[in-house]
Motif scaffolding. Structure first.
Motif, PDB file in Angstrom:
ATOM      1  N   ASP A 120       8.102  -8.098 -17.713  1.00 47.08           N
ATOM      2  CA  ASP A 120       7.587  -8.153 -19.087  1.00 47.08           C
ATOM      3  C   ASP A 120       7.564  -6.770 -19.747  1.00 47.08           C
ATOM      4  OD1 ASP A 120       5.395  -6.832 -18.001  1.00 47.08           O
ATOM      5  OD2 ASP A 120       3.988  -8.484 -18.316  1.00 47.08           O
ATOM      6  N   GLY A 121       8.072  -5.758 -19.034  1.00 45.50           N
ATOM      7  CA  GLY A 121       8.165  -4.420 -19.597  1.00 45.50           C
ATOM      8  C   GLY A 121       7.089  -3.448 -19.154  1.00 45.50           C
ATOM      9  N   ARG A 122       6.018  -3.943 -18.541  1.00 43.81           N
ATOM     10  CA  ARG A 122       4.979  -3.029 -18.050  1.00 43.81           C
ATOM     11  C   ARG A 122       5.513  -2.182 -16.908  1.00 43.81           C
ATOM     12  NH1 ARG A 122       0.323  -6.701 -16.200  1.00 43.81           N
ATOM     13  NH2 ARG A 122       2.043  -8.193 -15.994  1.00 43.81           N
ATOM     14  N   VAL A 123       5.059  -0.934 -16.841  1.00 40.79           N
ATOM     15  CA  VAL A 123       5.400  -0.040 -15.738  1.00 40.79           C
ATOM     16  C   VAL A 123       4.094   0.511 -15.189  1.00 40.79           C
ATOM     17  CG1 VAL A 123       6.611   2.057 -15.036  1.00 40.79           C
ATOM     18  CG2 VAL A 123       7.620   0.573 -16.780  1.00 40.79           C
ATOM     19  N   LEU A 124       3.883   0.323 -13.903  1.00 42.25           N
ATOM     20  CA  LEU A 124       2.653   0.756 -13.243  1.00 42.25           C
ATOM     21  C   LEU A 124       2.995   1.827 -12.215  1.00 42.25           C
ATOM     22  CD1 LEU A 124       1.469  -2.880 -12.716  1.00 42.25           C
ATOM     23  CD2 LEU A 124       0.615  -1.308 -14.433  1.00 42.25           C
ATOM     24  N   THR A 125       2.169   2.842 -12.114  1.00 43.10           N
ATOM     25  CA  THR A 125       2.384   3.921 -11.161  1.00 43.10           C
ATOM     26  C   THR A 125       1.396   3.786 -10.015  1.00 43.10           C
ATOM     27  OG1 THR A 125       3.206   5.402 -12.874  1.00 43.10           O
ATOM     28  CG2 THR A 125       2.401   6.427 -10.858  1.00 43.10           C
ATOM     29  N   LEU A 126       1.921   3.841  -8.797  1.00 44.34           N
ATOM     30  CA  LEU A 126       1.085   3.855  -7.610  1.00 44.34           C
ATOM     31  C   LEU A 126       1.215   5.211  -6.945  1.00 44.34           C
ATOM     32  CD1 LEU A 126       1.246   0.741  -8.003  1.00 44.34           C
ATOM     33  CD2 LEU A 126       1.126   0.576  -5.529  1.00 44.34           C
ATOM     34  N   LYS A 127       0.083   5.793  -6.596  1.00 41.33           N
ATOM     35  CA  LYS A 127       0.032   7.042  -5.848  1.00 41.33           C
ATOM     36  C   LYS A 127      -0.530   6.737  -4.469  1.00 41.33           C
ATOM     37  CE  LYS A 127      -0.616   9.715 -10.028  1.00 41.33           C
ATOM     38  NZ  LYS A 127      -1.378  10.717 -10.740  1.00 41.33           N
ATOM     39  N   ALA A 128      -0.425   7.683  -3.562  1.00 42.55           N
ATOM     40  CA  ALA A 128      -0.939   7.499  -2.208  1.00 42.55           C
ATOM     41  C   ALA A 128      -2.378   6.992  -2.265  1.00 42.55           C
ATOM     42  CB  ALA A 128      -0.852   8.803  -1.446  1.00 42.55           C
ATOM     43  N   GLY A 129      -2.649   5.949  -1.493  1.00 49.91           N
ATOM     44  CA  GLY A 129      -3.979   5.356  -1.447  1.00 49.91           C
ATOM     45  C   GLY A 129      -4.165   4.185  -2.393  1.00 49.91           C
ATOM     46  N   MET A 130      -3.172   3.900  -3.238  1.00 52.20           N
ATOM     47  CA  MET A 130      -3.247   2.767  -4.167  1.00 52.20           C
ATOM     48  C   MET A 130      -2.414   1.604  -3.631  1.00 52.20           C
ATOM     49  SD  MET A 130      -2.868   4.742  -7.820  1.00 52.20           S
ATOM     50  CE  MET A 130      -3.169   3.263  -8.807  1.00 52.20           C
ATOM     51  N   SER A 131      -2.760   0.396  -4.050  1.00 52.61           N
ATOM     52  CA  SER A 131      -2.030  -0.791  -3.620  1.00 52.61           C
ATOM     53  C   SER A 131      -1.830  -1.741  -4.785  1.00 52.61           C
ATOM     54  CB  SER A 131      -2.789  -1.509  -2.497  1.00 52.61           C
ATOM     55  OG  SER A 131      -4.027  -2.010  -2.955  1.00 52.61           O
ATOM     56  N   TYR A 132      -0.945  -2.733  -4.572  1.00 48.72           N
ATOM     57  CA  TYR A 132      -0.858  -3.854  -5.493  1.00 48.72           C
ATOM     58  C   TYR A 132      -0.653  -5.123  -4.698  1.00 48.72           C
ATOM     59  CZ  TYR A 132       4.355  -4.225  -5.571  1.00 48.72           C
ATOM     60  OH  TYR A 132       5.684  -4.399  -5.262  1.00 48.72           O
ATOM     61  N   GLN A 133      -0.928  -6.232  -5.342  1.00 51.09           N
ATOM     62  CA  GLN A 133      -0.715  -7.541  -4.758  1.00 51.09           C
ATOM     63  C   GLN A 133      -0.161  -8.453  -5.835  1.00 51.09           C
ATOM     64  OE1 GLN A 133      -3.858  -5.927  -4.398  1.00 51.09           O
ATOM     65  NE2 GLN A 133      -4.320  -6.523  -6.497  1.00 51.09           N
ATOM     66  N   VAL A 134       0.767  -9.302  -5.436  1.00 50.87           N
ATOM     67  CA  VAL A 134       1.387 -10.244  -6.363  1.00 50.87           C
ATOM     68  C   VAL A 134       1.805 -11.478  -5.567  1.00 50.87           C
ATOM     69  CG1 VAL A 134       3.705  -9.224  -6.164  1.00 50.87           C
ATOM     70  CG2 VAL A 134       3.111 -10.525  -8.214  1.00 50.87           C
ATOM     71  N   ALA A 135       1.674 -12.633  -6.169  1.00 46.91           N
ATOM     72  CA  ALA A 135       1.998 -13.899  -5.506  1.00 46.91           C
ATOM     73  C   ALA A 135       3.497 -14.207  -5.595  1.00 46.91           C
ATOM     74  CB  ALA A 135       1.210 -15.035  -6.149  1.00 46.91           C
ATOM     75  N   ASP A 136       3.960 -15.050  -4.690  1.00 43.54           N
ATOM     76  CA  ASP A 136       5.328 -15.560  -4.769  1.00 43.54           C
ATOM     77  C   ASP A 136       5.531 -16.204  -6.139  1.00 43.54           C
ATOM     78  OD1 ASP A 136       6.068 -14.897  -2.134  1.00 43.54           O
ATOM     79  OD2 ASP A 136       5.366 -16.814  -1.347  1.00 43.54           O
ATOM     80  N   GLY A 137       6.644 -15.894  -6.792  1.00 44.85           N
ATOM     81  CA  GLY A 137       7.003 -16.525  -8.052  1.00 44.85           C
ATOM     82  C   GLY A 137       6.182 -16.081  -9.248  1.00 44.85           C
ATOM     83  N   ALA A 138       5.315 -15.092  -9.070  1.00 40.55           N
ATOM     84  CA  ALA A 138       4.529 -14.595 -10.206  1.00 40.55           C
ATOM     85  C   ALA A 138       5.409 -13.630 -10.997  1.00 40.55           C
ATOM     86  CB  ALA A 138       3.247 -13.933  -9.724  1.00 40.55           C
ATOM     87  N   GLU A 139       4.943 -12.451 -11.322  1.00 38.84           N
ATOM     88  CA  GLU A 139       5.732 -11.514 -12.122  1.00 38.84           C
ATOM     89  C   GLU A 139       6.849 -10.875 -11.297  1.00 38.84           C
ATOM     90  OE1 GLU A 139       1.555 -11.517 -13.801  1.00 38.84           O
ATOM     91  OE2 GLU A 139       2.354 -11.285 -11.796  1.00 38.84           O
ATOM     92  N   ALA A 140       8.084 -11.019 -11.769  1.00 39.85           N
ATOM     93  CA  ALA A 140       9.208 -10.338 -11.117  1.00 39.85           C
ATOM     94  C   ALA A 140       9.011  -8.834 -11.300  1.00 39.85           C
ATOM     95  CB  ALA A 140      10.530 -10.781 -11.721  1.00 39.85           C
ATOM     96  N   LEU A 186       0.849  -1.184   0.000  1.00 38.77           N
ATOM     97  CA  LEU A 186       0.000   0.000   0.000  1.00 38.77           C
ATOM     98  C   LEU A 186       0.883   1.232   0.000  1.00 38.77           C
ATOM     99  CD1 LEU A 186      -2.705   1.557   0.389  1.00 38.77           C
ATOM    100  CD2 LEU A 186      -2.410   1.195   2.856  1.00 38.77           C
ATOM    101  N   CYS A 187       0.690   2.112  -0.961  1.00 37.32           N
ATOM    102  CA  CYS A 187       1.429   3.374  -1.021  1.00 37.32           C
ATOM    103  C   CYS A 187       0.719   4.373  -0.109  1.00 37.32           C
ATOM    104  CB  CYS A 187       1.482   3.890  -2.459  1.00 37.32           C
ATOM    105  SG  CYS A 187       2.441   5.409  -2.644  1.00 37.32           S
ATOM    106  N   LEU A 188       1.410   4.795   0.936  1.00 40.31           N
ATOM    107  CA  LEU A 188       0.840   5.728   1.913  1.00 40.31           C
ATOM    108  C   LEU A 188       1.066   7.183   1.534  1.00 40.31           C
ATOM    109  CD1 LEU A 188       2.065   3.930   5.144  1.00 40.31           C
ATOM    110  CD2 LEU A 188      -0.257   3.899   4.203  1.00 40.31           C
ATOM    111  N   GLU A 189       2.250   7.459   1.002  1.00 38.84           N
ATOM    112  CA  GLU A 189       2.629   8.823   0.638  1.00 38.84           C
ATOM    113  C   GLU A 189       3.472   8.781  -0.622  1.00 38.84           C
ATOM    114  OE1 GLU A 189       4.837  10.560   3.885  1.00 38.84           O
ATOM    115  OE2 GLU A 189       3.230  10.206   5.323  1.00 38.84           O
ATOM    116  N   GLY A 190       3.441   9.861  -1.383  1.00 40.59           N
ATOM    117  CA  GLY A 190       4.291   9.984  -2.559  1.00 40.59           C
ATOM    118  C   GLY A 190       3.764   9.199  -3.740  1.00 40.59           C
TER     119      GLY A 190
END
Length: 109
Positions: free
Chosen positions: A74-94, A62-66
């Motif tokens: 695979d080359g994708r770039v995702l931006t997280l801002k305050a209040g956004m989160s991500y989840q990823v499993a062990d061994g999934a996408e590096a 969870l991105c709290l600030e900034g």
């Protein structure tokens, strides 16, 4: 993740000692607690931080600030801002993190 054998408790993150983790550029400061097999961290990235490795560990982040960027192998770039989160499993996408302006994160893995 299965959470067992952890009694109710509170954490004063300001009382947890910081550890420094240099990136290719910038630094990450971690405050880390372990609860059984679960690691919980409050992480601060300095401005200009770029991780020095690709990570394959699963996280809930969870991105709290900034603002931060997460680059996937695979080359994708995702931006997280305050209040956004991500989840990823062990061994999934590096993935690896970077930030131009700095960020504060709460991470469970």
């Amino acid at each position: 993740m299965k959470i067992t054998d952890i009694p109710f408790g509170t954490t004063d993150w300001s009382s947890i000692e910081k550890t420094e983790h240099p990136g290719i550029t910038g630094k990450a400061y971690w405050r880390t607690c372990k609860f059984g097999d679960i690691r919980v961290r409050m992480v601060e990235y300095t401005a200009g931080y770029l991780a020095d490795h690709w990570c394959s560990k699963g996280h809930i982040l969870l991105c709290l600030e900034g603002e931060m960027q997460t680059e996937l192998d695979d080359g994708r770039v995702l931006t997280l801002k305050a209040g956004m989160s991500y989840q990823v499993a062990d061994g999934a996408e590096a993935h690896r993190s970077s930030t131009a302006s700095g960020a504060k994160l709460f991470i469970v893995d």
